[in-house]
Design an enzyme around this catalytic site. Structure first.
Site, short mmCIF file in Angstrom:
data_model
loop_
_atom_site.label_atom_id
_atom_site.label_comp_id
_atom_site.label_asym_id
_atom_site.label_seq_id
_atom_site.Cartn_x
_atom_site.Cartn_y
_atom_site.Cartn_z
N HIS A 168 3.31 14.11 0.76
CA HIS A 168 2.68 15.39 0.42
C HIS A 168 3.74 16.48 0.36
CE1 HIS A 168 -1.48 14.16 0.55
NE2 HIS A 168 -1.29 13.56 1.72
N ASN A 206 -5.28 6.32 -6.88
CA ASN A 206 -5.80 7.69 -6.82
C ASN A 206 -4.82 8.72 -7.37
OD1 ASN A 206 -4.06 7.38 -4.66
ND2 ASN A 206 -5.27 8.62 -3.25
N LEU A 210 2.39 6.51 -5.04
CA LEU A 210 3.56 7.03 -5.74
C LEU A 210 3.23 8.34 -6.47
CD1 LEU A 210 5.20 3.75 -7.11
CD2 LEU A 210 5.78 5.04 -5.04
N ARG A 211 1.95 8.68 -6.52
CA ARG A 211 1.48 10.00 -6.99
C ARG A 211 1.67 10.28 -8.48
NH1 ARG A 211 -1.61 10.50 -2.62
NH2 ARG A 211 -0.56 11.22 -0.75
N ASP A 244 1.10 2.53 3.80
CA ASP A 244 0.21 3.60 3.34
C ASP A 244 1.02 4.89 3.12
OD1 ASP A 244 -1.94 5.06 2.52
OD2 ASP A 244 -2.98 5.08 4.45
N HIS A 264 0.83 -1.20 0.00
CA HIS A 264 0.00 0.00 0.00
C HIS A 264 0.87 1.26 0.00
CE1 HIS A 264 -4.03 1.88 1.34
NE2 HIS A 264 -3.25 2.83 0.86
#
Lengths: 425, 307
Positions: free
Chosen positions: A310, A96, A65-66, A306, A62
């Site tokens: 950011h 996502n 990697l954006r 997870d 989980h």
């Protein structure tokens, strides 16, 4: 390339190995695991692992990697660099992104970028529903052909129970699990755990039942349609108890938790440090104890990070406005060693939750030191003390509540397919 | 004892001694507001900014008057006139204001922890003028000041707080002041407005207003925090009023010398009846008067110490 790792304590739960042995790597695969393997003199590298542990590379089921879309938070290059530094040789990345990984072209893009930029293996997780909107199923079959190993609308639950049922039924064709993010969005209207800390801080709160009602619903549907469900980032005592009971009846339920859920309580949020904002939220002491017990007795199969990197600006705001998430890849191994030092898990069981179990659940041919298998190997020191410094993170995400923490246990060397990808200085 | 803190962010992080120091200091300031010349030079040359992201009449005016009576210069910024509406972050606004070298910033914000965020990044004093449902420390201090003034003591009192406890920063700050003393604190309201785990703070909870009020020395009424969604926690304002509006017949159940408090703004006929609000037990306007003295004391302790 030939690498000989000598004198380490080899921990290979899949093969039932726990003892001082040598590991011979040749041409990207494990050649031999045995006592006293002699050097042939032709190895590019002979590693003396005396006093250290040698294990299969860790698998993180989980991560975020954006890429594509949020490269200012992380990309495949920086995320996988952080992964190998943290001891991970395989990661499963959530859907996502922007655009959402809900079709094969995005899946193909991620796979291609990972081949080009990745330091470790990257397996995409596809979206259950188009655009993560919870309205209609994604083209799961096409994504499967392109390389997804699971589907998830991680970030939220599939609210529509009928749609979730269809997803659970449909994936039986591909024998991949549905990863469930358990959160009832109507009950979950806050930012921190509902408990003593939230009564003090006045922050809008998320009760444990927001997670537990979905844990129970999702297990019930999965059991009814006889499909495989993997419940991710579980955080509450009630969730663990429910999974423990359900597993007695039905075998296709698995789950994971994350280091912050067995390390921190919601008391950490009292100073309004936005780095403690994560979803699900940090829970009470009682929940933390239940998570640890769930890890100990095997109710919790896997430890995942997870990893949610950011940019600084999204945390440098009021608590309510801050993004949720912890950049976790570079602290997971050390924090998890805390379970060993606290007597919750011995080393072989701890390693199992990062290797054999995730490989089994997601049907990956890794997480073991079997001769002939890919040489994904790490060397770690379970005892070395170090201080977490977010400024040394290879991840773009410096968002960690553990900055400045003294941690015991660190990854030293990471080998992916026979190549040294990371070495601690 | 001496004041050593840079900021006033929450009651919870104050000691009993610090709370009493503020109250005692406020005593000495109360008289100034009743003089013909309502000004002393104590904070001459100091600058106080009030930065209010939520509407306020009492608190902002009270801080401004308190600062002016101590001869400080005051500047008021409200969200409608600030760059917040242009998308500037709170942090950037604060750093820009810091460049103009103020001495104190009083911030009110709808989100818990906003003052703490500023306190971490600013070198000058930050005062919490109310942050979401977290705390409203100066309100609790002026409430305690008023209780002590009217009752002559704090220990031994039964204090009942009634209303939208879940969304009330006033309730939280009052609980944290009062629990430093030997008081019985009862929080009452509809079950949906009494947050779970509230009793962990050392208070009793009660749903029935009549039972809660029995033998009370102090009754604090709270309004429904409509801006924090309070209305959705009850079927209707009418029903709430039927069940929880404080009327003279309720007051009879309390001690004979009970005092009725309200932090304002009042919603007459919703949580408090005219007869009680304007009646003989009400000290609501005394609270407002004392607010100026308490805020003068706080400004003095924060930045007037060396003068």
């Amino acid at each position: 390339m030939k690498i000989l790792i000598k004198n380490g304590r080899v921990l290979d739960p899949k093969n039932g190995i726990d003892g001082v042995m040598d590991v011979y790597i040749n041409g990207g695969v494990i050649e031999r695991v045995d006592r006293n393997i002699r050097t042939r003199g032709t190895e590019e590298e002979v590693i003396d692992a005396k006093g250290l542990c040698v294990a299969p590379g860790f698998i993180d089921v989980h991560v975020h990697l954006r890429e594509p879309g949020y490269e200012y938070k992380e990309n495949i290059k920086t995320g996988t660099a952080a992964a190998v530094k943290g001891g991970f040789t395989t990661v499963i990345c959530m859907a996502n992104t922007n655009p959402v990984n809900d079709n094969k072209s995005v899946t193909e893009y991620i796979v291609k970028q990972a081949k080009k930029d990745g330091s470790c293996r990257v397996f995409p997780c596809g979206a259950i529903t188009k655009g993560l909107k919870g309205e209609e199923l994604s083209e799961i079959g096409e994504m499967y052909e392109s390389g997804i190993v699971a589907i998830s609308d991680d970030g939220k639950s599939v609210k529509n129970s009928q749609l979730l049922r269809k997803a659970l039924e449909y994936v039986k064709l591909f024998e991949i699990p549905v990863i469930s993010h358990c959160e009832d969005e109507d009950l979950s209207t806050g930012f921190v755990n509902e408990g003593r800390a939230s009564v003090i801080s006045g922050l809008d709160s998320i009760p444990t039942i927001a997670e537990e009602v979905i844990v129970k619903r999702d297990m019930a549907i999965a059991e009814y349609v006889r499909s495989r469900i993997h419940l991710t980032h579980l955080s509450t005592k009630g969730s663990i108890e429910a999974v423990r009971e359900a597993k007695k009846r039905y075998g296709k339920i698995t789950c994971d938790t994350c280091p912050h859920y067995f390390t921190l309580t919601d008391a950490a949020t009292l100073g309004f440090d936005t780095h403690t904002k994560v979803n699900p939220p940090l829970r009470s002491h009682e929940d933390v104890e239940a998570i640890r017990e769930g890890l100990r007795d095997g109710t919790i199969d896997i430890i995942a990070t997870d990893h949610a990197p950011h940019e600084a600006a999204s945390k440098d705001v009021e608590f309510n406005l801050a993004s949720s998430g912890i950049s976790g890849l570079e602290t997971a191994l050390g924090l998890s060693m805390g379970l060993f030092h606290d007597g919750v898990l011995d080393l072989i069981e701890l390693v199992r939750k990062f290797t054999e179990n995730p490989a089994r659940v997601f049907k990956l041919p890794f997480g073991e030191l079997t001769p002939g298998r890919a040489a994904d190997v790490i060397v770690f020191d379970p005892y070395i003390e170090w201080t977490v410094d977010k400024n040394t993170f290879l991840s773009k995400g410096k968002n960690t509540p553990f900055h400045g923490w003294k941690i015991k246990g660190k990854n030293m060397i990471t080998i992916v397919e026979g190549e040294i990808k990371y070495r601690a200085r | 004892m001496n004041w050593t803190k840079k900021d006033l962010l929450s009651i919870r992080e104050l000691s009993k001694e610090e709370i009493l120091l503020i109250l005692d200091t406020a005593e000495s300031f109360k008289d100034i507001s009743r003089r013909d010349v309502k000004k002393v030079p104590t904070l001459r040359g100091k600058t106080v900014i009030t930065l209010f992201y939520e509407p306020s009449t009492r608190t902002r005016t009270s801080f401004e008057i308190a600062a002016k009576r101590l001869s400080a210069d005051t500047i008021n910024i409200s969200s409608s006139t600030s760059s917040y509406v242009k998308g500037e972050t709170l942090k950037d606004t604060a750093k820009n204001l810091e460049s103009m070298r103020p001495d104190v910033i009083v911030i009110r914000h709808s989100m818990p922890g906003a003052p703490h965020m500023l306190a971490k990044i600013l070198d000058f004093s930050v005062v919490n003028g109310g942050d979401g449902a977290h705390e409203h420390p100066t309100q609790a201090l002026l409430d305690l000041f008023t209780i002590r003034e009217k009752k002559g003591k704090i220990d031994g009192l039964k204090v009942v707080i009634i209303g939208d406890i879940a969304h009330s920063r006033v309730a939280r700050s009052n609980i944290f002041t009062l629990r430093n003393f030997n008081t019985e604190i009862v929080c009452a309201g509809p079950p949906t407005m009494i947050p779970p785990y509230l009793e962990d703070l050392g208070v009793k909870t009660e749903f029935d207003i009549n039972r809660a009020i029995k033998n009370a020395d102090v009754i604090m009424m709270l309004r429904i925090q409509k801006e924090r969604g309070g209305v959705s926690f009850i079927p209707s304002i009418k029903e709430y009023s039927n069940l929880y509006c404080l009327k003279p017949e309720h007051v009879k159940k309390a001690k004979k010398d009970v005092i009725i408090m309200h932090p304002g703004p009042m919603n007459r006929g919703v949580e408090i009846s005219d007869e009680v609000a304007d009646g003989p037990y009400s000290v609501i306007l005394d609270q407002v008067e004392n607010g100026v003295a308490v805020r003068m004391a706080i400004l003095y302790l924060l930045v007037g110490g060396e003068a």
